[in-house]
Design a protein around this motif. Structure first.
Motif, PDB file in Angstrom:
ATOM      1  N   ALA A  78       0.812  -1.217   0.000  1.00  0.00           N
ATOM      2  CA  ALA A  78       0.000   0.000   0.000  1.00  0.00           C
ATOM      3  C   ALA A  78       0.845   1.267   0.000  1.00  0.00           C
ATOM      4  CB  ALA A  78      -0.916   0.001   1.218  1.00  0.00           C
ATOM      5  N   ARG A  79       2.150   1.150  -0.142  1.00  0.00           N
ATOM      6  CA  ARG A  79       3.008   2.338  -0.028  1.00  0.00           C
ATOM      7  C   ARG A  79       2.619   3.386  -1.072  1.00  0.00           C
ATOM      8  NH1 ARG A  79       8.257   2.613   2.053  1.00  0.00           N
ATOM      9  NH2 ARG A  79       8.576   0.374   1.821  1.00  0.00           N
ATOM     10  N   GLY A  80       2.239   4.558  -0.585  1.00  0.00           N
ATOM     11  CA  GLY A  80       1.940   5.673  -1.486  1.00  0.00           C
ATOM     12  C   GLY A  80       0.667   5.506  -2.297  1.00  0.00           C
ATOM     13  N   ILE A  81      -0.157   4.543  -1.954  1.00  0.00           N
ATOM     14  CA  ILE A  81      -1.362   4.309  -2.746  1.00  0.00           C
ATOM     15  C   ILE A  81      -2.525   5.115  -2.162  1.00  0.00           C
ATOM     16  CG2 ILE A  81      -2.959   2.543  -3.607  1.00  0.00           C
ATOM     17  CD1 ILE A  81      -0.039   2.381  -4.619  1.00  0.00           C
ATOM     18  N   ASN A 104      -0.433  -3.879   8.167  1.00  0.00           N
ATOM     19  CA  ASN A 104       0.915  -3.619   8.653  1.00  0.00           C
ATOM     20  C   ASN A 104       1.233  -2.153   8.396  1.00  0.00           C
ATOM     21  OD1 ASN A 104       1.403  -6.318   9.478  1.00  0.00           O
ATOM     22  ND2 ASN A 104       1.809  -6.881   7.343  1.00  0.00           N
ATOM     23  N   GLY A 105       1.246  -1.382   9.446  1.00  0.00           N
ATOM     24  CA  GLY A 105       1.382   0.064   9.331  1.00  0.00           C
ATOM     25  C   GLY A 105       0.244   0.709  10.094  1.00  0.00           C
ATOM     26  N   VAL A 124      -6.300 -10.831   3.423  1.00  0.00           N
ATOM     27  CA  VAL A 124      -5.622  -9.802   2.638  1.00  0.00           C
ATOM     28  C   VAL A 124      -4.643  -9.100   3.569  1.00  0.00           C
ATOM     29  CG1 VAL A 124      -5.884  -7.749   1.206  1.00  0.00           C
ATOM     30  CG2 VAL A 124      -7.680  -9.490   1.211  1.00  0.00           C
ATOM     31  N   ILE A 125      -3.343  -9.183   3.212  1.00  0.00           N
ATOM     32  CA  ILE A 125      -2.314  -8.535   4.038  1.00  0.00           C
ATOM     33  C   ILE A 125      -1.920  -7.229   3.366  1.00  0.00           C
ATOM     34  CG2 ILE A 125      -0.011  -8.785   5.038  1.00  0.00           C
ATOM     35  CD1 ILE A 125      -0.498 -11.870   4.804  1.00  0.00           C
ATOM     36  N   LEU A 126      -2.032  -6.142   4.119  1.00  0.00           N
ATOM     37  CA  LEU A 126      -1.716  -4.821   3.575  1.00  0.00           C
ATOM     38  C   LEU A 126      -0.404  -4.358   4.184  1.00  0.00           C
ATOM     39  CD1 LEU A 126      -5.271  -3.312   4.172  1.00  0.00           C
ATOM     40  CD2 LEU A 126      -4.420  -4.337   2.055  1.00  0.00           C
ATOM     41  N   ASP A 127       0.636  -4.214   3.351  1.00  0.00           N
ATOM     42  CA  ASP A 127       1.936  -3.758   3.859  1.00  0.00           C
ATOM     43  C   ASP A 127       2.107  -2.262   3.612  1.00  0.00           C
ATOM     44  OD1 ASP A 127       2.790  -6.299   4.724  1.00  0.00           O
ATOM     45  OD2 ASP A 127       3.290  -6.848   2.659  1.00  0.00           O
ATOM     46  N   HIS A 128       2.918  -1.641   4.473  1.00  0.00           N
ATOM     47  CA  HIS A 128       3.267  -0.215   4.335  1.00  0.00           C
ATOM     48  C   HIS A 128       2.038   0.692   4.310  1.00  0.00           C
ATOM     49  CE1 HIS A 128       6.664  -2.426   2.280  1.00  0.00           C
ATOM     50  NE2 HIS A 128       7.226  -1.890   3.357  1.00  0.00           N
TER      51      HIS A 128
END
Lengths: 290, 507
Positions: free
Chosen positions: A51-54, A99-100, A74-78
């Protein structure tokens, strides 16, 4: 018809957008929508989204797409402040792992899924939530569980102001919020049903709970592990020692919280609790003249 | 004997003993228990209970009943009116907040009645709406700042490239205002849903959830999300054609709602998703909204949960309404629903109903002007409600700047309401604002739907006549066209605020 054979015109839909005041209208956009999508990997029934910057809208679309494709986890990183994760999701047996730090209104209107946040979280978690489980492995902000009708919200640490306002129960639906730390003012204001449990674990200079606890309360019950002074309570609130049924209920709910948070339930339950309850289900029944 | 009260009956029930056939129908029809039969079978009225709702009068087979104002004289005092005296006595007896229903009944200036519409003569011919097309169709929602159009160079027509925001399509610029199941009966909701479908417009659930029986009509229903969040869940939000966030109500700006436990029966309880018999308290504010940014957060939470349906925000017309509406539009609302101080309510403290807020006419004008000045008028539609009584009011509201009108009280009147202002008691003899089954079954939903549809059709024809007289063939051409209004008997400052010239001044 190919675009190359066309000329493109911008046609105004009304008179000049510059009003008589000469102020250029501010752009109203929902944040900064970008065209970037998160990278999705799907292994078995587990999807991972970076998800970085999304932009939040894109991220939430991608979560729904992943679930439509058959993902159960569903694993969401950053994750970094994206709002509305899990908003309006109506599904059973689905887990979102964040995560974040998720943004406001996590799991708002949610009905069924489990959301696990491996960090702190912000305001408005579980707003008008119907069912499901939200676990925050850190602190969380204000207005948690507003109008929450069912499901559970477990917060490992402290919670902010106006937590559990207007929580309500109906039939099988019975909302529960457990916070391991401390809470600020207006805890359980207007509360109409369900349970709010505050454990006050760990060392802190802060009071267990702020003022105006249960103001306007007309249903449900609040358990505090510790003590509360009369001046902290709303005038609609009564104080009692938990009876045997309450104790059994605490063992069940706090036991489950401790299991999820990997805490020693026996030690947590060894300290005395106080029970706060509403004097009346009709607090304003005598207010009016007909 | 009843406890002594200084508050003498407002009405006198007169029964013509010559023609009364002692059928007892009045006893059964009265929701207020005015009548009992004496040993000879004659109906004996208790005047104090009469609300002048005319249910018994309407159903008396021999026209033997009439209701009169109690002629009891009070010593004149322009200041301490009989109404003031009675209020004080009632409060001295009870210590309670006086409650009332319907809308503000005080004799404040009715601005609509001081506005006159224009018509064409000689040089600008009028149009006969019976023979020529007249467009009343109205789209509510955000309109783009400009549209991008691709023009074919081989003679093909223009093609729209801009993706438009979702719109509500109304066949006539009239929709139904929010009235909750709980404040009104389920049969009223059924009738409104059917009438909305028939008329090509929308009903509004109010804050009381959506009963399962209404699901077939959901394309014509706006679902409301208010501070109590009663019956609000993901499927409910997705069921509606649009979602309305209720911030305020014209009849009671700034205060919440208390539906008393007596009205929370099984059906209301299931629909609102709260236990039977407990008070349903809607707090005055949404406790998750303390700023325009918070409102924006809820608007977009709802958009996320509904796949980006239009979101309406309902606010009461108050002193700073223009700035508030600007904030609401900037927060992302697709529709701003303005509710004036004459709007109705199922229950409100009389002091609030009668003394708080401003007229809808003023609110429309200042909000429309403010949004134009700021260049954001296209970003939201304005729906005007709270004091609309006729098609003339609809036309005048649109000329002042509204996109459409919301009506609540008129549709209830169409279904039998006699504006007795006792909605809060739950005894409505017409079966409208009650949950008592023996009363609610009096309103046949299909009959009610037909009457409401008739009303909408009649008003729509009248609006078309007005447009024809004005020489325009679309409601679009009247919208915000204050030049087509003139004021009669309004002071300078009111005319300036309305942006309307005095009668007698030409173009």
């Amino acid at each position: 018809m190919a675009l190359s054979s066309e000329s493109i015109r911008n046609v105004p839909t009304g008179p000049s957008r510059k009003g008589p005041t000469g102020i250029e209208p501010a752009r109203v956009t929902a944040g900064q929508p970008g065209s970037d999508k998160g990278t999705v990997t799907l292994e078995g029934d587990t999807a991972r989204i970076d998800a970085r910057g999304i932009y939040y809208k894109t991220l939430n679309e991608q979560i729904r797409e992943a679930l439509d494709l058959g993902a159960r986890t569903v694993i969401l990183d950053h994750v970094n402040g994206q709002r509305y994760i899990g908003a309006g999701l109506h599904a059973q047996g689905v887990t979102l792992v964040v995560n974040g730090v998720p943004g406001n209104d996590l799991a708002t209107f949610m009905d069924g899924p489990t959301v696990i946040v491996n960090e702190n979280a912000q305001d408005g978690i579980g707003n008008t939530m119907n069912s499901g489980l939200v676990v925050v492995n850190g602190d969380a902000g204000d207005v948690l569980g507003y109008g929450m009708r069912g499901g559970r919200l477990y917060v490992r640490g402290d919670v902010g102001y106006r937590v559990g306002i207007h929580m309500k129960a109906f039939g099988e639906a019975h909302p529960v919020i457990v916070a391991g730390g401390r809470a600020r003012d207006f805890f359980g204001e207007y509360m109409a049903g369900g349970e709010l449990i505050l454990l006050g674990l760990g060392e802190s200079d802060d009071a267990l709970v702020g003022s105006y606890v249960g103001t306007g309360m007309h249903g449900g019950v609040i358990f505090l592990r510790g003590t509360v002074a009369e001046h902290q309570l709303g005038k609609e609130v009564g104080v009692a020692e938990p009876d045997a049924a309450d104790q059994a209920r605490l063992e069940e709910v706090v036991g489950d919280f401790c299991r999820v948070m990997q805490l020693d339930a026996t030690a947590v339950l060894a300290e005395p609790f106080v029970k706060l309850y509403p004097y009346s289900h009709r607090p304003y029944g005598k207010l009016y003249a007909y | 004997m009843a406890e002594l009260t200084f508050v003498r009956p407002e009405f006198r029930v007169r029964i013509d003993r010559e023609t009364c056939i002692k059928c007892g129908r009045c006893v059964h029809q009265c929701g207020w228990s005015v009548y009992h039969l004496d040993e000879e079978g004659r109906p004996i009225p208790d005047h104090a209970k009469c609300a002048a709702c005319h249910r018994c009068v309407t159903f008396c087979p021999t026209d033997s009943i009439t209701i009169e104002k109690n002629p009891l004289a009070y010593k004149d005092s322009d200041s301490m009116s009989p109404a003031h005296r009675k209020a004080i006595w009632r409060q001295a007896e009870t210590g309670g907040v006086l409650l009332t229903g319907m809308g503000n009944d005080r004799p404040y200036l009715r601005i609509f009645d001081h506005l006159l519409l224009d018509a064409c003569q000689v040089t600008n011919p009028s149009i006969d709406p019976l023979r020529e097309p007249m467009e009343l169709r109205t789209f509510l929602g955000r309109k783009p700042d400009f549209v991008q159009v691709a023009m074919g160079d081989n003679g093909s027509g223009p093609r729209l490239l801009t993706e438009l925001d979702p719109q509500l399509k109304l066949e006539t610029p009239i929709m139904f205002g929010g009235m909750s199941f709980g404040s009104v009966s389920l049969n009223v909701h059924r009738a409104l849903a059917m009438a909305a479908k028939e008329s090509g417009t929308y009903m509004n659930t109010g804050e009381g959830g959506l009963h399962a029986d209404l699901e077939p009509y959901q394309d014509h229903i706006i679902v409301q999300c208010a501070s109590g969040r009663f019956g609000v869940h993901a499927d409910y939000l997705q069921a509606g054609a649009a979602v309305e966030i209720k911030i305020g109500q014209g009849a009671k700006p700034g205060i919440g709602g208390h539906l008393p436990g007596e009205k929370i029966d099984e059906q209301v309880s299931t629909t609102r998703m709260i236990p039977q018999g407990t008070d349903a308290l809607s707090p005055a504010p949404h406790h998750d909204i303390y700023s325009i940014e918070d409102l924006r957060q809820l608007i977009y939470a709802i958009k996320e949960a509904t796949g980006y349906k239009p979101v309406s925000v309902k606010i009461a017309a108050v002193h700073n309404v223009a700035a508030i509406a600007s904030g609401v539009v900037r927060a992302g609302a697709d529709i701003v629903y303005l509710d004036g101080f004459r709007g109705g309510t199922g229950a409100a403290p009389t002091v609030i109903r009668d003394h708080v807020g401003i007229p809808i006419e003023i609110a429309i004008a200042v909000v429309d002007q403010r949004l134009r000045d700021e260049g954001i008028r296209n970003r939201a539609s304005i729906v005007a409600a709270g004091g609309i009584r006729s098609s003339a009011d609809v036309a005048k509201a649109i000329a002042l700047g509204a996109d459409a009108c919301g009506i609540g009280t008129p549709v209830l009147v169409a279904m039998g309401c006699h504006v007795c202002q006792k909605c809060h008691t739950g005894c409505c003899s017409w079966g409208i604002t009650t949950q008592r089954p023996e009363l609610t079954r009096r309103l046949d939903p299909e009959w009610g739907a037909e009457r409401v549809s008739n009303l909408v059709r009649a008003w729509s024809h009248e609006v078309a006549e007005i447009l024809g007289a004005l020489g325009v063939n679309a409601i679009e051409s009247l919208r915000g066209s204050r030049e087509r209004l003139r004021a009669l008997g309004l002071d300078e400052s009111t005319m300036r605020i309305l942006g309307v010239k005095p009668a007698g001044v030409g173009h």
